[in-house]
Scaffold this active site. Sequence first.
Site, mmCIF file in Angstrom:
data_model
loop_
_atom_site.group_PDB
_atom_site.id
_atom_site.type_symbol
_atom_site.label_atom_id
_atom_site.label_comp_id
_atom_site.label_asym_id
_atom_site.label_seq_id
_atom_site.Cartn_x
_atom_site.Cartn_y
_atom_site.Cartn_z
ATOM 1 N N GLU A 271 5.600 -3.464 0.461
ATOM 2 C CA GLU A 271 5.560 -3.241 -0.994
ATOM 3 C C GLU A 271 4.824 -1.927 -1.212
ATOM 4 O O GLU A 271 3.598 -1.871 -1.075
ATOM 5 C CB GLU A 271 4.812 -4.399 -1.680
ATOM 6 C CG GLU A 271 5.516 -5.740 -1.603
ATOM 7 C CD GLU A 271 6.749 -5.819 -2.504
ATOM 8 O OE1 GLU A 271 6.995 -4.890 -3.292
ATOM 9 O OE2 GLU A 271 7.485 -6.812 -2.398
ATOM 10 N N GLY B 64 0.830 -1.205 0.000
ATOM 11 C CA GLY B 64 0.000 0.000 0.000
ATOM 12 C C GLY B 64 0.860 1.249 0.000
ATOM 13 O O GLY B 64 1.974 1.247 -0.547
ATOM 14 N N SER B 65 0.350 2.290 0.639
ATOM 15 C CA SER B 65 1.024 3.587 0.548
ATOM 16 C C SER B 65 2.171 3.702 1.564
ATOM 17 O O SER B 65 2.183 3.039 2.602
ATOM 18 C CB SER B 65 0.008 4.698 0.810
ATOM 19 O OG SER B 65 -0.502 4.567 2.122
ATOM 20 N N THR B 66 3.106 4.581 1.242
ATOM 21 C CA THR B 66 4.262 4.824 2.114
ATOM 22 C C THR B 66 3.800 5.389 3.457
ATOM 23 O O THR B 66 4.344 5.024 4.508
ATOM 24 C CB THR B 66 5.231 5.802 1.407
ATOM 25 O OG1 THR B 66 5.603 5.216 0.152
ATOM 26 C CG2 THR B 66 6.478 6.060 2.210
ATOM 27 N N ALA B 67 2.769 6.265 3.424
ATOM 28 C CA ALA B 67 2.302 6.885 4.677
ATOM 29 C C ALA B 67 1.797 5.815 5.645
ATOM 30 O O ALA B 67 2.180 5.809 6.823
ATOM 31 C CB ALA B 67 1.202 7.891 4.364
ATOM 32 N N VAL B 68 0.953 4.901 5.164
ATOM 33 C CA VAL B 68 0.412 3.855 6.051
ATOM 34 C C VAL B 68 1.524 2.864 6.435
ATOM 35 O O VAL B 68 1.538 2.339 7.551
ATOM 36 C CB VAL B 68 -0.801 3.151 5.402
ATOM 37 C CG1 VAL B 68 -1.270 1.978 6.250
ATOM 38 C CG2 VAL B 68 -1.948 4.134 5.191
ATOM 39 N N CYS C 224 0.890 0.220 -9.050
ATOM 40 C CA CYS C 224 2.084 0.768 -8.406
ATOM 41 C C CYS C 224 3.263 0.992 -9.344
ATOM 42 O O CYS C 224 4.079 1.867 -9.100
ATOM 43 C CB CYS C 224 2.493 -0.122 -7.245
ATOM 44 S SG CYS C 224 2.718 -1.823 -7.746
HETATM 45 P P1 NAD Z 1 -3.369 2.300 1.666
HETATM 46 O O1 NAD Z 1 -2.044 2.337 2.319
HETATM 47 O O2 NAD Z 1 -4.299 3.438 1.891
HETATM 48 O O3 NAD Z 1 -4.202 0.968 2.051
HETATM 49 C C1 NAD Z 1 -3.649 -0.336 2.040
HETATM 50 C C2 NAD Z 1 -4.103 -1.118 3.269
HETATM 51 O O4 NAD Z 1 -3.744 -0.420 4.454
HETATM 52 C C3 NAD Z 1 -5.621 -1.371 3.358
HETATM 53 O O5 NAD Z 1 -5.844 -2.752 3.647
HETATM 54 C C4 NAD Z 1 -6.073 -0.496 4.509
HETATM 55 O O6 NAD Z 1 -7.116 -1.062 5.263
HETATM 56 C C5 NAD Z 1 -4.838 -0.368 5.377
HETATM 57 N N1 NAD Z 1 -4.819 0.921 6.086
HETATM 58 C C6 NAD Z 1 -5.144 2.140 5.581
HETATM 59 N N2 NAD Z 1 -4.992 3.107 6.526
HETATM 60 C C7 NAD Z 1 -4.556 2.486 7.651
HETATM 61 C C8 NAD Z 1 -4.196 2.935 8.974
HETATM 62 N N3 NAD Z 1 -4.276 4.212 9.318
HETATM 63 N N4 NAD Z 1 -3.788 2.010 9.863
HETATM 64 C C9 NAD Z 1 -3.713 0.702 9.526
HETATM 65 N N5 NAD Z 1 -4.026 0.225 8.294
HETATM 66 C C10 NAD Z 1 -4.447 1.089 7.374
HETATM 67 O O7 NAD Z 1 -2.972 2.141 0.148
HETATM 68 P P2 NAD Z 1 -3.927 2.105 -1.105
HETATM 69 O O8 NAD Z 1 -4.612 3.403 -1.329
HETATM 70 O O9 NAD Z 1 -4.777 0.901 -0.989
HETATM 71 O O10 NAD Z 1 -2.854 1.880 -2.309
HETATM 72 C C11 NAD Z 1 -2.180 2.931 -2.922
HETATM 73 C C12 NAD Z 1 -0.692 2.854 -2.702
HETATM 74 O O11 NAD Z 1 -0.236 1.517 -2.664
HETATM 75 C C13 NAD Z 1 0.086 3.513 -3.812
HETATM 76 O O12 NAD Z 1 1.151 4.236 -3.253
HETATM 77 C C14 NAD Z 1 0.614 2.346 -4.621
HETATM 78 O O13 NAD Z 1 1.766 2.645 -5.364
HETATM 79 C C15 NAD Z 1 0.857 1.339 -3.544
HETATM 80 N N6 NAD Z 1 0.835 -0.036 -4.076
HETATM 81 C C16 NAD Z 1 1.998 -0.741 -4.100
HETATM 82 C C17 NAD Z 1 2.010 -2.029 -4.628
HETATM 83 C C18 NAD Z 1 3.292 -2.829 -4.672
HETATM 84 O O14 NAD Z 1 3.216 -4.034 -4.937
HETATM 85 N N7 NAD Z 1 4.459 -2.239 -4.428
HETATM 86 C C19 NAD Z 1 0.834 -2.591 -5.126
HETATM 87 C C20 NAD Z 1 -0.330 -1.854 -5.060
HETATM 88 C C21 NAD Z 1 -0.332 -0.565 -4.518
#
Ligand code: NAD
Length: 440
Positions: A212, A190-194, A246
């Site tokens: 990732e 997911g995202s770098t922030a989370v 991503c």
């Molecule tokens: P996200 O980080 O918002 O969410 C991903 C997961 O994190 C979800 O299951 C969500 O429930 C959980 N989450 C969200 N906020 C949270 C918090 N405060 N505390 C605990 N868990 C929390 O990311 P997204 O919007 O789903 O995806 C977008 C990002 O992910 C982009 O930066 C993209 O490049 C990256 N990404 C990377 C890959 C990779 O394989 N490298 C693949 C897909 C997406």
Amino acid sequence: MSTKYVKIIEAQRVFFKTGGTRPIEKRIERLENLKRMINENIERIAIAYEKDLGRGLKVAEMERSITLSRIDHQINNLEEWSKPIELPLSPPLSTENGDSLYLVKESLGVVLNIAPWNGPVTSLASNMYAIAAGNTVVFKPSEMAPAIASLWEELAPKYFEQNFFAVITGGVEETTDLLKERFDHIFYTGSTAVAKIIMGAAAKNLTPVTLELGGKNPVFIDDSADISHAVTQLLGGKQMGAGQICVCPDYILVTPKAKKEIVDEFKKRISNLGELNKNEFFGKIVHERAFDRLDSLIKSSKGVIVASSGTPDRSSLHYPLTIVEVPVDDSLMQEELFGPIFPLHEVSSMEEALDIIHSKEKPLAAYAFTSHSNIAHRFVENTWSGGVTINDVMIHTSSPLVPFGGVGHSGIGRIMGKYGFDTFTHEKGVAMRKGTKLSL
Ligand code: NAD
């Protein structure tokens, strides 16, 4: 303090300790079940996919064919990868004394996999590595794709025992609770922030993490590039999931002669693309918040729109493919866009492009289009990223022999093929003396 998830995790830990996850034939059987879960439900997956992301059967089938071949790669190799390796000896160990030295592959235990929404079949299949390596799995699909998440929750008990594979649905609250529990490894996409929140929670239990993440993936195009080819590949890459992948190319840096040609080519091609809102590879923006974010980034941009496939429509969450010529400090040149907006900036030379790339965090992928091998070589040597493709986009992620993962802010650790298997395995050094041996 324990949460409502403690029982599931404890049951998995007990099962792991019985050794039930480790026999090779059991790992293969469970990987076959993962394949069946995808194969036997492809129509329902497509319906959920359409509902959540505006993508349908063709995309689900494409994701299926890619992921099933990756699962097969695990099935075909995991016996070999799981075997202890006998190592050469160095003093004080010696064959004369009856010594042996091994690397033993040890499964980790209970793995938590927190997944994103943007590639649902890929996210489910990403459990293959933990399973192949003999672990149990707690899988948390994203709440941003609720139809898909409910489908996984409903289907999982038909293919796996809960003390081996459990699906937990929910959003931030549920994930926060899950992270209070102790796992043996956390795999987060997911995202770098989370990711920073995940890593902070993992630190409390010293749990290792694989992260990732994303990044602002640059594209450098020089005057020697085949522009028609570059535009075909770039539009293809940016159309996939409306830029919400991503490894999608994020922004373009282009030298002057190539810029004129590429702008003309983008204008010509985009006017011929047809209605992208009806294209199921393109789909829609995941939710209103993401749509509004893209819209406000465009509105605060000082750039000039070069070409656009239509107008944004909030009611259908359709955002058009939009090419914008921008100054280097533009709003579109700051954070990862994760959408169908393509900023383009003219640079006088490769050096200037490299300076811009280096001014940002290390991306997940970097791309260049050129017909000169020496330029390509310099690009590979002088950029830092998860991976590189020259004269195409994303394709370096297609081989199971290449690790997939980021570097710096684009991620920690790696998956794919043996790299994925190794991520969920502890390599234990074992020295044996007095003529004792492992049966290999
Ligand atoms: P996200 O980080 O918002 O969410 C991903 C997961 O994190 C979800 O299951 C969500 O429930 C959980 N989450 C969200 N906020 C949270 C918090 N405060 N505390 C605990 N868990 C929390 O990311 P997204 O919007 O789903 O995806 C977008 C990002 O992910 C982009 O930066 C993209 O490049 C990256 N990404 C990377 C890959 C990779 O394989 N490298 C693949 C897909 C997406």
